[in-house]
Motif scaffolding. Structure first.
Motif, mmCIF file in Angstrom:
data_model
loop_
_atom_site.group_PDB
_atom_site.id
_atom_site.type_symbol
_atom_site.label_atom_id
_atom_site.label_comp_id
_atom_site.label_asym_id
_atom_site.label_seq_id
_atom_site.Cartn_x
_atom_site.Cartn_y
_atom_site.Cartn_z
ATOM 1 N N ASP A 1 0.889 -1.162 0.000
ATOM 2 C CA ASP A 1 0.000 0.000 0.000
ATOM 3 C C ASP A 1 0.924 1.207 0.000
ATOM 4 O O ASP A 1 1.619 1.467 0.976
ATOM 5 N N ASN B 1 -3.889 12.364 -1.955
ATOM 6 C CA ASN B 1 -5.288 12.697 -1.710
ATOM 7 C C ASN B 1 -5.854 13.526 -2.850
ATOM 8 O O ASN B 1 -5.217 14.464 -3.321
ATOM 9 N N HIS C 1 4.503 11.953 -0.419
ATOM 10 C CA HIS C 1 3.959 10.966 -1.357
ATOM 11 C C HIS C 1 5.026 10.502 -2.338
ATOM 12 O O HIS C 1 5.017 9.358 -2.771
ATOM 13 N N ASP D 1 -9.406 2.182 7.124
ATOM 14 C CA ASP D 1 -8.256 1.287 7.174
ATOM 15 C C ASP D 1 -8.631 -0.066 7.773
ATOM 16 O O ASP D 1 -8.098 -1.104 7.365
ATOM 17 N N GLN E 1 2.622 8.922 10.790
ATOM 18 C CA GLN E 1 1.387 8.138 10.895
ATOM 19 C C GLN E 1 1.572 6.844 11.694
ATOM 20 O O GLN E 1 0.679 6.000 11.734
HETATM 21 N N1 ARG Z 1 -3.716 9.283 1.924
HETATM 22 C C1 ARG Z 1 -2.823 9.141 3.043
HETATM 23 C C2 ARG Z 1 -1.939 10.379 3.156
HETATM 24 O O1 ARG Z 1 -1.844 11.139 2.238
HETATM 25 C C3 ARG Z 1 -1.947 7.909 2.966
HETATM 26 C C4 ARG Z 1 -2.693 6.597 2.981
HETATM 27 C C5 ARG Z 1 -1.814 5.465 3.385
HETATM 28 N N2 ARG Z 1 -2.482 4.187 3.388
HETATM 29 C C6 ARG Z 1 -3.353 3.765 4.277
HETATM 30 N N3 ARG Z 1 -3.876 2.570 4.138
HETATM 31 N N4 ARG Z 1 -3.709 4.511 5.300
HETATM 32 O O2 ARG Z 1 -1.278 10.556 4.149
#
Ligand code: ARG
Length: 588
Positions: A122, A127, A136, A321, A345
């Motif tokens: 993943d 976004n 990213h 998630d 995160q």
């Molecule tokens: N969209 C999230 C961001 O920009 C990252 C997602 C990562 N993957 C997940 N399964 N949460 O930080």
């Protein structure tokens, strides 16, 4: 692990059984690459680890093992050093035979995974309606490399782009666009991503300041969730717009990733809450449905719950998630799920993974790994920004790398009085520029922050992509100069490792498999970079020893033997770099 190590391990197993009995068959010989080449190539530390169990001095244990150890095909006579290390030195004849064997093998003697499994990576996951940022970019580069390595080993890899394509932000954005630019909601490509991002910012400002607008935005979310046609259509257009922008970056980086955004799991969210309710983990707190876990507190030391449903009925990032996790385990049948995001995160992952475990949703044979990475910093050591203080657009960043690679190349061409076609120049600049960015990122231990410097990453000397690409092109130059077709070197080529530099290079060539399987486990691509850097250095030392080890001017059979080393180095570099997502150049 490589074939040599495996064979040695097998011999150790037999020696342990012969010396101490059948109970010792499963004891790990703790065979590692020798820390100092002066002591040999490998070192077994098992004697030290058995001392307690056997109630004997490690040196005595080591002697008993060595007496029963038959490695004469592979190594010189083993020696015991220090408190009881067993040192092993590979025999030259063994190395020669091995080099010859991998020369004839298109996968360079690297075995495929013994138990191929379905793995999910993943990664990337930007976004919608927001700009893809350097975080990213790191996720994209690291995730792609991890996926390539697992694919190379024969695993069945699902590359998933968990894009943020759902949530309250769309209500806000759609409500705002309805007012100021309704065409954007009905006409394809009415906006470019820059505008979209600006509109998003303005919508957010408006949302924070204007209560009536908040209500309108909420209505839009409700309409979106209920599947109202116009809102849904608008949402799709916005997603498509962002998608096209993201795709440009993926194309430039040569990265393949399958989009399966948050919205995909939307229909599964109510069941997540229901099922958590059934497990008794759910607690209502101020109208929100939460799970409290030990060990998660905020700065004030108050318990920090994982909120799965807000008081207004909406769901969270974590709820999605959880749903994604279950789907990936049940439908995709993943055995390992690897999440590549910034270290910021880490808490989020630790928390929802623990909730899933508590709920009994994670079978024992499924591994969940968060692969965190640090920040990208500017040369001033602060957050990476443009000179004017704005966030850097990825497209600009990559374009700049290519432009600088091109400028460097043009200077070199002038110095060398070479004339090349525009096509050649542009191609080299693109490959070098993109590779430099990727390599600079991958060569750092991903958990630390790194300083983004065009000058450093484009330097022809040092642990950089250009250095590696240059080593590769240099070898191809040997084949051009000597009119040699490496593929024609043939199976009857004799391999002779006479000189120290040849031995050093040969040993290094045999280690790629070991490095790849380490990366498969710890998911640190910088190990592969370090290896390739070492290999290039060993090659340069071998090749630059012109008086001692000439290649093209050597007498047969040495000439062919040395050409085999050249060819293998090139193929190893090419393979290794391809696993980092880096393409080689025949000339540069
Ligand atoms: N969209 C999230 C961001 O920009 C990252 C997602 C990562 N993957 C997940 N399964 N949460 O930080």
């Amino acid at each position: 692990m490589n074939a040599t190590q495996e064979q040695l391990k097998l011999q150790f197993k037999q020696a342990l059984v012969a010396a101490f009995g059948a109970d010792f068959a499963e004891v790990d010989p703790i065979l590692v690459t020798a820390s100092n080449p002066r002591f040999g190539d490998y070192q077994a530390n098992v004697a030290l680890s058995l001392s307690k169990k056997l109630g004997k001095q490690p040196r005595a244990i080591a002697s008993a093992i060595v007496e029963n150890l038959d490695v004469s095909e592979i190594c010189e006579l083993p020696s015991i050093a220090g408190p009881g290390f067993i040192n092993l030195q590979l025999k030259t004849a063994y190395l020669e035979a091995h080099i010859k064997a991998i020369q004839a093998d298109s996968s360079l003697g690297i075995p495929a995974a013994k138990m191929p499994k379905r793995e999910i990576v993943d990664f990337s996951s930007p976004n919608i309606a927001k700009e893809m940022h350097v975080g990213h970019l790191r996720s994209t580069i690291i995730g792609d490399s991890i996926a390539r390595i697992l694919e190379f080993q024969g695993h069945d890899v699902l590359r998933l782009n968990h894009v943020g394509d759902w949530g309250t932000q769309f209500g806000m954005l759609i409500a705002y666009l309805r007012e100021v630019y309704p065409e954007a909601l009905t006409t394809a490509n009415a906006l470019d991503i820059g505008d979209l991002v600006t509109f998003y910012r303005k919508a957010k400002l408006r949302f924070d300041a204007d209560e009536a607008f908040q209500e309108t935005a909420r209505q839009e979310v409700v309409r979106l969730q209920a599947g109202a046609e116009d809102t849904l259509h608008a949402w799709k257009l916005l997603c498509e717009q962002s998608r096209q922008e993201f795709q440009k970056i993926y194309d430039l980086l040569d990265v393949k990733v399958t989009e399966r955004g948050e919205s995909f799991y939307n229909p599964l969210l109510p069941t997540i809450v229901e099922d958590l309710e059934k497990t008794g983990l759910l607690v209502e707190s101020q109208g929100a449905k939460c799970v409290f876990l030990e060990g998660f507190t905020n700065r004030e030391g108050e318990p920090l719950p994982l909120i799965v449903q807000k008081s207004d009925g909406g769901y969270n990032y974590a709820t999605t998630d959880l749903a994604a996790l279950r789907y990936r385990i049940q439908q995709d049948e993943a055995k390992r799920i690897i999440y590549v995001t910034d270290a910021g995160q880490a808490n989020h992952f630790a928390q929802f993974i623990q909730v899933a475990r508590k709920a009994g949703w994670v079978p024992d044979d499924v591994e969940l790994v968060h692969v965190p990475f640090g920040l990208v910093l500017g040369e001033d050591g602060k957050k990476f920004k443009t000179r004017s203080g704005d966030t850097v657009r990825l497209q600009d960043l990559l374009d700049e790398a290519i432009a600088r690679a091109r400028a460097d190349l043009e200077v070199r061409l002038k110095e060398e009085e070479r004339k090349e076609t525009e096509e050649f120049i542009q191609h080299v600049a693109e490959v070098v520029g993109i590779s430099a960015v990727k390599y600079a990122d991958l060569s750092q231990n991903r958990t630390s922050n790194y300083i983004f410097s065009y000058d450093k990453m484009l330097d022809l000397k040092g642990n950089t992509a250009p250095y590696m690409l240059y080593a590769y092109a240099r070898i191809q130059g040997i084949s051009r100069k000597g009119g040699i077709d490496f593929e024609e070197l043939g199976n009857n080529a004799k391999v002779l490792l006479e000189h120290e530099t040849e031995l050093g290079l040969a040993k290094c060539l045999l280690q790629l498999g070991e490095v790849i399987s380490t990366v498969e486990q710890d998911l640190l691509p910088n190990r592969l970079c370090d290896y390739l850097f070492q290999l290039s250095q060993k090659f340069n030392v071998f090749y630059d020893r012109n008086q001692g080890v000439p290649v093209l001017s050597a007498e047969e059979p040495l000439r062919t033997s040395r050409l085999v080393l050249c060819d293998l180095t090139a193929r190893t570099l090419k393979l290794g770099l391809s696993l980092l997502g880096i393409q080689v150049l025949e000339r540069m």
